[in-house]
Design a protein around this motif. Structure first.
Motif, mmCIF file in Angstrom:
data_model
loop_
_atom_site.group_PDB
_atom_site.id
_atom_site.type_symbol
_atom_site.label_atom_id
_atom_site.label_comp_id
_atom_site.label_asym_id
_atom_site.label_seq_id
_atom_site.Cartn_x
_atom_site.Cartn_y
_atom_site.Cartn_z
ATOM 1 N N PRO A 67 -18.566 8.841 10.028
ATOM 2 C CA PRO A 67 -19.946 8.861 10.513
ATOM 3 C C PRO A 67 -20.402 7.528 11.076
ATOM 4 C CG PRO A 67 -19.798 9.969 8.391
ATOM 5 C CD PRO A 67 -18.463 9.339 8.644
ATOM 6 N N GLY A 68 -21.311 7.622 12.038
ATOM 7 C CA GLY A 68 -21.927 6.428 12.606
ATOM 8 C C GLY A 68 -21.019 5.594 13.471
ATOM 9 N N GLY A 69 -19.859 6.145 13.847
ATOM 10 C CA GLY A 69 -18.924 5.361 14.657
ATOM 11 C C GLY A 69 -18.405 4.131 13.942
ATOM 12 N N ALA A 70 -18.441 4.159 12.593
ATOM 13 C CA ALA A 70 -18.104 2.968 11.815
ATOM 14 C C ALA A 70 -16.657 2.539 11.980
ATOM 15 C CB ALA A 70 -18.410 3.213 10.340
ATOM 16 N N LEU A 71 -15.774 3.488 12.308
ATOM 17 C CA LEU A 71 -14.353 3.146 12.415
ATOM 18 C C LEU A 71 -14.061 2.287 13.650
ATOM 19 C CD1 LEU A 71 -12.001 3.867 10.526
ATOM 20 C CD2 LEU A 71 -11.350 5.663 12.133
ATOM 21 N N LYS A 72 -15.028 2.205 14.552
ATOM 22 C CA LYS A 72 -14.817 1.391 15.761
ATOM 23 C C LYS A 72 -14.538 -0.065 15.416
ATOM 24 C CE LYS A 72 -16.812 0.353 20.293
ATOM 25 N NZ LYS A 72 -17.956 0.591 21.213
ATOM 26 N N ALA A 73 -15.118 -0.532 14.312
ATOM 27 C CA ALA A 73 -14.902 -1.922 13.903
ATOM 28 C C ALA A 73 -13.456 -2.201 13.555
ATOM 29 C CB ALA A 73 -15.804 -2.262 12.721
ATOM 30 N N ARG A 74 -12.677 -1.132 13.263
ATOM 31 C CA ARG A 74 -11.281 -1.292 12.907
ATOM 32 C C ARG A 74 -10.365 -0.895 14.061
ATOM 33 N NH1 ARG A 74 -11.335 -4.852 9.507
ATOM 34 N NH2 ARG A 74 -9.094 -4.473 9.460
ATOM 35 N N GLN A 75 -10.917 -0.841 15.249
ATOM 36 C CA GLN A 75 -10.154 -0.502 16.452
ATOM 37 C C GLN A 75 -9.517 -1.751 17.042
ATOM 38 O OE1 GLN A 75 -12.589 1.503 19.333
ATOM 39 N NE2 GLN A 75 -10.949 1.691 20.848
ATOM 40 N N GLY A 103 0.806 -1.201 0.000
ATOM 41 C CA GLY A 103 0.000 0.000 0.000
ATOM 42 C C GLY A 103 0.841 1.253 0.000
ATOM 43 N N TYR A 104 0.347 2.278 -0.687
ATOM 44 C CA TYR A 104 1.038 3.562 -0.781
ATOM 45 C C TYR A 104 0.181 4.655 -0.147
ATOM 46 C CZ TYR A 104 2.533 7.926 -3.078
ATOM 47 O OH TYR A 104 2.914 9.221 -3.345
ATOM 48 N N SER A 105 0.767 5.414 0.789
ATOM 49 C CA SER A 105 0.099 6.538 1.437
ATOM 50 C C SER A 105 -1.179 6.052 2.127
ATOM 51 C CB SER A 105 -0.160 7.645 0.422
ATOM 52 O OG SER A 105 -0.523 8.845 1.065
ATOM 53 N N MET A 106 -2.381 6.430 1.642
ATOM 54 C CA MET A 106 -3.599 5.902 2.256
ATOM 55 C C MET A 106 -3.697 4.396 2.079
ATOM 56 S SD MET A 106 -4.875 8.444 3.781
ATOM 57 C CE MET A 106 -6.160 7.410 4.466
ATOM 58 N N GLY A 107 -3.087 3.883 1.012
ATOM 59 C CA GLY A 107 -3.025 2.435 0.851
ATOM 60 C C GLY A 107 -2.183 1.785 1.920
ATOM 61 N N GLY A 108 -1.085 2.444 2.317
ATOM 62 C CA GLY A 108 -0.268 1.940 3.417
ATOM 63 C C GLY A 108 -1.002 2.014 4.736
ATOM 64 N N TYR A 109 -1.734 3.105 4.950
ATOM 65 C CA TYR A 109 -2.588 3.258 6.139
ATOM 66 C C TYR A 109 -3.546 2.074 6.259
ATOM 67 C CZ TYR A 109 -7.164 4.999 7.908
ATOM 68 O OH TYR A 109 -8.393 5.127 8.499
ATOM 69 N N GLY A 110 -4.241 1.748 5.167
ATOM 70 C CA GLY A 110 -5.191 0.639 5.204
ATOM 71 C C GLY A 110 -4.530 -0.709 5.349
ATOM 72 N N ALA A 111 -3.365 -0.893 4.703
ATOM 73 C CA ALA A 111 -2.663 -2.172 4.783
ATOM 74 C C ALA A 111 -2.205 -2.457 6.210
ATOM 75 C CB ALA A 111 -1.480 -2.178 3.828
ATOM 76 N N LEU A 112 -1.702 -1.432 6.901
ATOM 77 C CA LEU A 112 -1.280 -1.627 8.290
ATOM 78 C C LEU A 112 -2.462 -2.048 9.155
ATOM 79 C CD1 LEU A 112 1.140 1.400 8.808
ATOM 80 C CD2 LEU A 112 1.757 -0.990 8.413
ATOM 81 N N ASN A 113 -3.614 -1.420 8.924
ATOM 82 C CA ASN A 113 -4.797 -1.784 9.702
ATOM 83 C C ASN A 113 -5.257 -3.201 9.383
ATOM 84 O OD1 ASN A 113 -8.199 -1.448 9.663
ATOM 85 N ND2 ASN A 113 -7.104 -0.974 11.555
ATOM 86 N N ALA A 114 -5.325 -3.546 8.092
ATOM 87 C CA ALA A 114 -5.754 -4.888 7.712
ATOM 88 C C ALA A 114 -4.844 -5.957 8.303
ATOM 89 C CB ALA A 114 -5.787 -5.015 6.194
ATOM 90 N N ALA A 115 -3.566 -5.614 8.488
ATOM 91 C CA ALA A 115 -2.588 -6.569 9.016
ATOM 92 C C ALA A 115 -2.517 -6.555 10.537
ATOM 93 C CB ALA A 115 -1.212 -6.286 8.438
ATOM 94 N N GLY A 116 -3.360 -5.742 11.195
ATOM 95 C CA GLY A 116 -3.430 -5.837 12.652
ATOM 96 C C GLY A 116 -3.266 -4.567 13.430
ATOM 97 N N ALA A 117 -2.820 -3.474 12.815
ATOM 98 C CA ALA A 117 -2.592 -2.221 13.544
ATOM 99 C C ALA A 117 -3.919 -1.482 13.728
ATOM 100 C CB ALA A 117 -1.581 -1.351 12.806
ATOM 101 N N GLY A 118 -4.596 -1.746 14.841
ATOM 102 C CA GLY A 118 -5.903 -1.154 15.082
ATOM 103 C C GLY A 118 -5.821 0.329 15.377
ATOM 104 N N TYR A 119 -6.866 1.059 14.993
ATOM 105 C CA TYR A 119 -6.883 2.497 15.172
ATOM 106 C C TYR A 119 -7.150 2.887 16.626
ATOM 107 C CZ TYR A 119 -7.300 2.318 10.090
ATOM 108 O OH TYR A 119 -7.079 2.057 8.760
#
Length: 447
Positions: free
Chosen positions: A250-258, A225-241
């Motif tokens: 909106p809607g607290g949707a990012l909590k699922a990626r915490q 992943g590059y830039s925002m792609g790197g941001y998402g790749a780190l999260n998909a691989a375990g780095a929770g927000y």
């Protein structure tokens, strides 16, 4: 002028010889072709490359772009266009194609209108795959914001020629052509990565009926992943927000990626994060101690990870940005490739010719202190070493990453009379004499 006159004179005096020289000159290069000073592993692999386009749909996803100020976020079937490169029948480097992309930063930017352009490639559209060699490890590629699935064709074609199936995503709401609400990108990057992984596994299974049937070994997958792609790749691989970031979607949707709220797909075996966005940065972004991450979030990253960054990055930043992510992902084996004097564009193809009249579009691709073809070759070299080691088990490729001195400008060349290295030689494996310059490579192991 003297050289031009001499050349014209030779052409007039010896037309046959001049024509022979012209015909033997290298063909026009495309993104990814190796320069004479390219490091060893940047060369294309043994396979020709096929390419095909998939249209996928992830049903029932949150439609962040249409989210109301209050109330529930509506859902929709989220479309994703994915370009897939794979080993194909034919000779290495054969095949020609063009990829169509757009300049601009979304559909409504009068200063940077969406202007189509083409990128030349060395692949064959819908070519038959190599028989009897599959399945191949899977690499999922995620572009920046905005970007496209064609932003890194120099790398996607190169990896496919070396025995990988490479799937690059057009992230809806995040491409040059359809850029929309940033909150959609914040939420959907990791979700898109995981969905495409599942779809590639399904389509690539033997007997699926897909043209990719039998080609894909999704059990060994890397995220690039590059830039925002790197941001998402780190999260998909375990780095929770970090919890402080939840209000940004909106809607607290990012909590699922915490941290603690999702499971990492065990098929993800490696990550390459080019200038990943989301760190604290210069001046401080809101959020956890490390921007979108805190200690607990970074501790969740456990797969081998390679960070690639310029030490003058002014978007994701180096000091205060990517460097602290590298240092504090304490449970992962990790590497950090640093380009001295480079800013944020450590990953893309060279600037397209059509961008020459637009400073902003040109600088979306270019690095002022680097030749992009050179930078692309170095990326090919180190990404190949890393993925061949982590996905294919080629332990000998570790030698390309375990460099004797982390700063290439400090290399000491010490050779015997027969050209073999002495014990105190600190040259980097795979680089020709005098070509390892201006880069740094660091390694940290899990605590």
């Amino acid at each position: 002028m003297k050289r031009l006159a001499l050349s014209l004179s030779l052409a007039l005096l010896f037309p046959a010889a001049h024509a022979q020289l012209a015909s033997s000159a290298p063909s026009q290069s495309v993104p990814g072709d190796a320069r004479p000073d390219a490091p060893e592993l940047s060369a294309r692999g043994p396979y020709a490359v096929g390419v095909r386009t998939l249209t996928l749909t992830n049903p029932g996803q949150l439609d962040i772009v249409k989210a109301p100020k209050e109330g529930d976020v509506p859902r929709y079937d989220r479309p994703l266009t994915v370009e897939v490169w794979y080993p194909a029948q034919g000779d290495s480097g054969s095949g020609t194609t063009t990829y169509t992309d757009f300049l601009g930063s979304g559909p409504n930017d009068p200063k940077r209108p969406n202007t189509p352009f083409t990128i030349p490639g060395r692949a064959t559209r819908d070519a038959p795959p190599v028989a009897g060699k599959a399945p191949y490890p899977l690499v999922i590629v995620s572009h920046g914001y905005p970007g496209s699935r064609y932003l890194m064709t120099y790398l996607t074609e190169n990896l496919a020629s070396k025995g990988y199936v490479v799937a690059a995503i057009d992230h809806t709401d995040s491409t040059h052509a359809d850029k929309a609400a940033f909150a959609s990108t914040l939420l959907n990057r990791a979700i898109d990565d995981n969905f495409v992984l599942g779809e590639m596994a399904r389509l690539g299974t033997a007997g699926s009926g897909s043209p990719l049937s039998g080609l894909v070994n999704a059990d060994d997958t890397a995220l690039v992943g590059y830039s925002m792609g790197g941001y998402g790749a780190l999260n998909a691989a375990g780095a929770g927000y970090a919890p402080e970031m939840l209000s940004l979607v909106p809607g607290g949707a990012l909590k699922a990626r915490q941290t603690g709220n999702f499971k990492v797909d065990p098929r993800i075996k490696a990550v390459v994060a080019f200038a990943p966005w989301g760190g604290k940065g210069i001046g401080g972004n809101p959020g956890g101690k490390y921007g979108f991450w805190d200690e607990a979030g970074l501790a969740g990253l456990k797969v081998p990870t390679m960070f690639v960054v310029g030490d003058r990055d002014d978007v994701s930043y180096y000091e205060g940005g990517v460097k602290p992510l590298f240092e504090n992902a304490v449970n992962a084996e990790r590497y950090m490739l640093v380009y001295q004097n480079a800013a944020h564009n450590a990953a893309p193809n060279p600037p397209p010719a059509v961008s020459i009249n637009s400073f902003d579009d040109y600088m979306h691709y270019a690095e002022p202190a680097w030749d992009m073809g050179r930078l692309n070759n170095i990326n090919q070299h180190f990404v190949t070493a890393f993925l061949d080691w982590k996905l294919k088990g080629k332990a000998e490729d570790a030698a390309y990453l375990n460099v004797p001195t982390p700063k290439s400008n400090d290399i000491k060349v010490s050779l015997n009379a027969d050209g073999t290295p002495k014990a105190d030689d600190t040259s980097w494996k795979g680089f020709k004499a005098r070509t390892a310059r201006g880069i740094e490579l660091y390694k940290m192991m899990p605590k």
